[in-house]
Design a protein around this motif. Structure first.
Motif, PDB file in Angstrom:
ATOM      1  N   TRP A  81       0.840  -1.210   0.000  1.00  0.00           N
ATOM      2  CA  TRP A  81       0.000   0.000   0.000  1.00  0.00           C
ATOM      3  C   TRP A  81       0.869   1.252   0.000  1.00  0.00           C
ATOM      4  CZ3 TRP A  81      -0.216   3.569   4.165  1.00  0.00           C
ATOM      5  CH2 TRP A  81      -1.213   4.545   4.058  1.00  0.00           C
ATOM      6  N   LYS A  82       1.916   1.240   0.822  1.00  0.00           N
ATOM      7  CA  LYS A  82       2.810   2.396   0.906  1.00  0.00           C
ATOM      8  C   LYS A  82       3.513   2.641  -0.419  1.00  0.00           C
ATOM      9  CE  LYS A  82       4.598   5.626   3.538  1.00  0.00           C
ATOM     10  NZ  LYS A  82       3.731   6.698   4.097  1.00  0.00           N
ATOM     11  N   MET A  83       3.824   1.565  -1.125  1.00  0.00           N
ATOM     12  CA  MET A  83       4.487   1.684  -2.427  1.00  0.00           C
ATOM     13  C   MET A  83       3.506   2.033  -3.550  1.00  0.00           C
ATOM     14  SD  MET A  83       7.148  -1.512  -2.512  1.00  0.00           S
ATOM     15  CE  MET A  83       8.315  -1.812  -1.188  1.00  0.00           C
ATOM     16  N   LYS A  84       2.196   1.928  -3.236  1.00  0.00           N
ATOM     17  CA  LYS A  84       1.151   2.090  -4.255  1.00  0.00           C
ATOM     18  C   LYS A  84       1.317   1.026  -5.347  1.00  0.00           C
ATOM     19  CE  LYS A  84       0.447   7.076  -3.576  1.00  0.00           C
ATOM     20  NZ  LYS A  84       1.297   7.259  -2.405  1.00  0.00           N
ATOM     21  N   SER A  85       1.665  -0.164  -4.906  1.00  0.00           N
ATOM     22  CA  SER A  85       1.865  -1.281  -5.840  1.00  0.00           C
ATOM     23  C   SER A  85       0.551  -1.632  -6.540  1.00  0.00           C
ATOM     24  CB  SER A  85       2.386  -2.497  -5.069  1.00  0.00           C
ATOM     25  OG  SER A  85       2.461  -3.623  -5.910  1.00  0.00           O
ATOM     26  N   GLU A  86       0.610  -1.816  -7.835  1.00  0.00           N
ATOM     27  CA  GLU A  86      -0.597  -2.051  -8.625  1.00  0.00           C
ATOM     28  C   GLU A  86      -0.863  -3.529  -8.915  1.00  0.00           C
ATOM     29  OE1 GLU A  86      -0.596   0.307 -12.145  1.00  0.00           O
ATOM     30  OE2 GLU A  86      -0.679   2.224 -11.071  1.00  0.00           O
ATOM     31  N   LYS A  87       0.168  -4.339  -8.907  1.00  0.00           N
ATOM     32  CA  LYS A  87       0.003  -5.748  -9.268  1.00  0.00           C
ATOM     33  C   LYS A  87       0.425  -6.636  -8.105  1.00  0.00           C
ATOM     34  CE  LYS A  87       1.158  -9.155 -12.847  1.00  0.00           C
ATOM     35  NZ  LYS A  87       1.951  -9.420 -14.064  1.00  0.00           N
ATOM     36  N   GLN A  88      -0.476  -7.508  -7.698  1.00  0.00           N
ATOM     37  CA  GLN A  88      -0.205  -8.366  -6.549  1.00  0.00           C
ATOM     38  C   GLN A  88       1.044  -9.214  -6.756  1.00  0.00           C
ATOM     39  OE1 GLN A  88      -2.657 -11.922  -5.611  1.00  0.00           O
ATOM     40  NE2 GLN A  88      -3.212 -10.826  -3.736  1.00  0.00           N
ATOM     41  N   GLY A  89       1.942  -9.165  -5.767  1.00  0.00           N
ATOM     42  CA  GLY A  89       3.144 -10.002  -5.807  1.00  0.00           C
ATOM     43  C   GLY A  89       4.293  -9.424  -6.611  1.00  0.00           C
ATOM     44  N   TYR A  90       4.147  -8.157  -7.065  1.00  0.00           N
ATOM     45  CA  TYR A  90       5.198  -7.548  -7.880  1.00  0.00           C
ATOM     46  C   TYR A  90       5.416  -6.095  -7.462  1.00  0.00           C
ATOM     47  CZ  TYR A  90       4.661 -11.554 -10.988  1.00  0.00           C
ATOM     48  OH  TYR A  90       4.598 -12.832 -11.495  1.00  0.00           O
ATOM     49  N   PHE A  91       6.696  -5.681  -7.418  1.00  0.00           N
ATOM     50  CA  PHE A  91       7.049  -4.287  -7.165  1.00  0.00           C
ATOM     51  C   PHE A  91       7.882  -3.782  -8.337  1.00  0.00           C
ATOM     52  CE2 PHE A  91       7.260  -5.489  -2.394  1.00  0.00           C
ATOM     53  CZ  PHE A  91       5.884  -5.323  -2.254  1.00  0.00           C
ATOM     54  N   THR A  92       7.497  -2.645  -8.901  1.00  0.00           N
ATOM     55  CA  THR A  92       8.329  -2.002  -9.914  1.00  0.00           C
ATOM     56  C   THR A  92       9.360  -1.122  -9.205  1.00  0.00           C
ATOM     57  OG1 THR A  92       6.979   0.012 -10.086  1.00  0.00           O
ATOM     58  CG2 THR A  92       6.314  -1.885 -11.447  1.00  0.00           C
ATOM     59  N   LEU A  93      10.350  -0.662  -9.962  1.00  0.00           N
ATOM     60  CA  LEU A  93      11.375   0.206  -9.385  1.00  0.00           C
ATOM     61  C   LEU A  93      10.757   1.501  -8.857  1.00  0.00           C
ATOM     62  CD1 LEU A  93      14.299   0.963  -8.758  1.00  0.00           C
ATOM     63  CD2 LEU A  93      14.543   1.746 -11.133  1.00  0.00           C
ATOM     64  N   GLU A  94       9.832   2.082  -9.627  1.00  0.00           N
ATOM     65  CA  GLU A  94       9.203   3.335  -9.198  1.00  0.00           C
ATOM     66  C   GLU A  94       8.379   3.141  -7.932  1.00  0.00           C
ATOM     67  OE1 GLU A  94       9.651   6.518 -10.122  1.00  0.00           O
ATOM     68  OE2 GLU A  94      11.281   5.595 -11.246  1.00  0.00           O
ATOM     69  N   GLU A  95       7.661   2.028  -7.845  1.00  0.00           N
ATOM     70  CA  GLU A  95       6.880   1.732  -6.643  1.00  0.00           C
ATOM     71  C   GLU A  95       7.802   1.556  -5.438  1.00  0.00           C
ATOM     72  OE1 GLU A  95       3.206  -0.613  -8.969  1.00  0.00           O
ATOM     73  OE2 GLU A  95       4.815  -1.724  -7.974  1.00  0.00           O
ATOM     74  N   TRP A  96       8.885   0.853  -5.661  1.00  0.00           N
ATOM     75  CA  TRP A  96       9.882   0.616  -4.608  1.00  0.00           C
ATOM     76  C   TRP A  96      10.462   1.946  -4.112  1.00  0.00           C
ATOM     77  CZ3 TRP A  96      11.570  -3.632  -1.945  1.00  0.00           C
ATOM     78  CH2 TRP A  96      12.829  -3.601  -1.356  1.00  0.00           C
ATOM     79  N   ARG A  97      10.816   2.812  -5.056  1.00  0.00           N
ATOM     80  CA  ARG A  97      11.350   4.129  -4.688  1.00  0.00           C
ATOM     81  C   ARG A  97      10.325   4.930  -3.882  1.00  0.00           C
ATOM     82  NH1 ARG A  97      13.960   6.187 -10.435  1.00  0.00           N
ATOM     83  NH2 ARG A  97      16.033   5.205 -10.225  1.00  0.00           N
ATOM     84  N   THR A  98       9.074   4.923  -4.346  1.00  0.00           N
ATOM     85  CA  THR A  98       8.002   5.663  -3.665  1.00  0.00           C
ATOM     86  C   THR A  98       7.889   5.241  -2.202  1.00  0.00           C
ATOM     87  OG1 THR A  98       6.704   5.960  -5.692  1.00  0.00           O
ATOM     88  CG2 THR A  98       5.502   6.089  -3.607  1.00  0.00           C
ATOM     89  N   GLY A  99       7.847   3.926  -1.979  1.00  0.00           N
ATOM     90  CA  GLY A  99       7.684   3.409  -0.633  1.00  0.00           C
ATOM     91  C   GLY A  99       8.884   3.639   0.258  1.00  0.00           C
ATOM     92  N   LEU A 100      10.066   3.305  -0.233  1.00  0.00           N
ATOM     93  CA  LEU A 100      11.255   3.362   0.616  1.00  0.00           C
ATOM     94  C   LEU A 100      11.719   4.796   0.881  1.00  0.00           C
ATOM     95  CD1 LEU A 100      11.189   0.302   0.002  1.00  0.00           C
ATOM     96  CD2 LEU A 100      13.667   0.349   0.157  1.00  0.00           C
ATOM     97  N   LYS A 101      11.520   5.695  -0.089  1.00  0.00           N
ATOM     98  CA  LYS A 101      11.856   7.098   0.162  1.00  0.00           C
ATOM     99  C   LYS A 101      10.947   7.664   1.243  1.00  0.00           C
ATOM    100  CE  LYS A 101      12.629   9.876  -3.362  1.00  0.00           C
ATOM    101  NZ  LYS A 101      12.426  10.483  -4.696  1.00  0.00           N
ATOM    102  N   SER A 102       9.673   7.306   1.174  1.00  0.00           N
ATOM    103  CA  SER A 102       8.713   7.776   2.170  1.00  0.00           C
ATOM    104  C   SER A 102       9.036   7.229   3.556  1.00  0.00           C
ATOM    105  CB  SER A 102       7.295   7.372   1.762  1.00  0.00           C
ATOM    106  OG  SER A 102       6.354   7.795   2.710  1.00  0.00           O
ATOM    107  N   LEU A 103       9.501   5.973   3.599  1.00  0.00           N
ATOM    108  CA  LEU A 103       9.841   5.325   4.869  1.00  0.00           C
ATOM    109  C   LEU A 103      11.257   5.661   5.334  1.00  0.00           C
ATOM    110  CD1 LEU A 103       8.311   1.794   4.155  1.00  0.00           C
ATOM    111  CD2 LEU A 103       7.417   3.508   5.753  1.00  0.00           C
ATOM    112  N   ARG A 104      12.014   6.368   4.478  1.00  0.00           N
ATOM    113  CA  ARG A 104      13.406   6.722   4.765  1.00  0.00           C
ATOM    114  C   ARG A 104      14.215   5.460   5.080  1.00  0.00           C
ATOM    115  NH1 ARG A 104      13.932  12.079   5.325  1.00  0.00           N
ATOM    116  NH2 ARG A 104      15.935  11.891   6.397  1.00  0.00           N
ATOM    117  N   ALA A 105      14.036   4.477   4.215  1.00  0.00           N
ATOM    118  CA  ALA A 105      14.715   3.185   4.390  1.00  0.00           C
ATOM    119  C   ALA A 105      15.507   2.852   3.131  1.00  0.00           C
ATOM    120  CB  ALA A 105      13.688   2.094   4.683  1.00  0.00           C
ATOM    121  N   ASP A 106      16.808   2.698   3.292  1.00  0.00           N
ATOM    122  CA  ASP A 106      17.636   2.330   2.143  1.00  0.00           C
ATOM    123  C   ASP A 106      18.436   1.057   2.398  1.00  0.00           C
ATOM    124  OD1 ASP A 106      19.519   3.253   3.906  1.00  0.00           O
ATOM    125  OD2 ASP A 106      20.004   5.078   2.782  1.00  0.00           O
ATOM    126  N   THR A 107      18.094   0.372   3.506  1.00  0.00           N
ATOM    127  CA  THR A 107      18.689  -0.937   3.799  1.00  0.00           C
ATOM    128  C   THR A 107      17.582  -1.849   4.326  1.00  0.00           C
ATOM    129  OG1 THR A 107      19.189  -0.457   6.128  1.00  0.00           O
ATOM    130  CG2 THR A 107      20.867   0.163   4.482  1.00  0.00           C
TER     131      THR A 107
END
Length: 230
Positions: A81-107
């Protein structure tokens, strides 16, 4: 004779100093942000499928293993949900960036540590309504699919609402499994049950009014409950 006001050379004015400080801060901030994004991308590619360029179910399972979190943990759905992932079981690079930047997590370690705060964020009512709706849409895995089979709905209800509305969810799941009128559940029915949990006194159902705009399946559920209680 009055002395003319002259500026001494070699001494920068305060505006110039402030401007230089701001520029330096912006440069440092931009550089730090760029480095963070590089680490986020690097982490993505450590789990991504080399052929598809996506983090697929296998990659998500590896991520869960590294975070020591069960793949069926509701927090993984919250992460989607945080990544705004559109397809179940898959994360795109943009979705991953959206989520992890928001969470301030790079590890992985930072991502794991961010999960409790993510859960608190999702549990706020203003966010939870959106998350609850997202959970349904996330499970629509086929093109033009608008409903979800009863078995999957029962699992999803328990995952998303089971901890907060255990009695209501347990009763509704029991009803769904024994009834034969419905093979699938749509979004209107899904959202209607969430409203039911938040508005209706349970288990006495004293404020339930079937004349109001409830989905028919909930009218039937209430009738079944009342018959069971009498």
């Amino acid at each position: 004779m009055r002395r003319s006001a002259t500026r001494k050379t070699g001494q920068p004015n305060s505006a110039s100093v402030n401007s230089s400080a701001v520029d330096l801060f912006r440069y440092a901030s931009s550089r730090a942000s760029s480095k963070e994004l590089e680490r986020i991308d690097s982490l993505f590619y450590s789990y991504a499928n080399g052929s598809s360029g996506l983090i697929d179910p296998e990659g998500i399972e590896s991520l869960c293993s590294d975070m020591e979190v069960n793949p069926t943990d509701v927090r993984i759905l919250m992460l989607a949900w945080k990544m705004k992932s559109e397809k179940q079981g898959y994360f795109t690079l943009e979705e991953w960036r959206t989520g992890l930047k928001s969470l301030r997590a790079d590890t992985v370690s930072k991502l794991k540590k961010a999960l409790p705060d993510l859960e608190k964020e999702v549990r706020r009512l203003s966010n939870f309504v959106d998350f609850y709706s997202y959970a349904f849409r996330y499970c629509l895995t086929e093109d033009k699919q608008k409903s979800i089979d009863i078995e999957s709905i029962c699992e999803l209800l328990d995952l998303v609402l089971g901890s907060e509305f255990h009695a209501q969810v347990y009763a509704f799941i029991e009803y769904l499994k024994i009834q034969s009128d419905y093979k699938v559940i749509n979004m209107d029915q899904w959202m209607g049950f969430f409203r039911f949990c938040n508005e209706i006194s349970f288990p006495d159902l004293s404020n339930y009014d079937s004349e109001l705009a409830w989905p028919l399946i909930l009218d039937n559920f209430v009738e079944w409950l009342q018959a069971k209680q009498s």
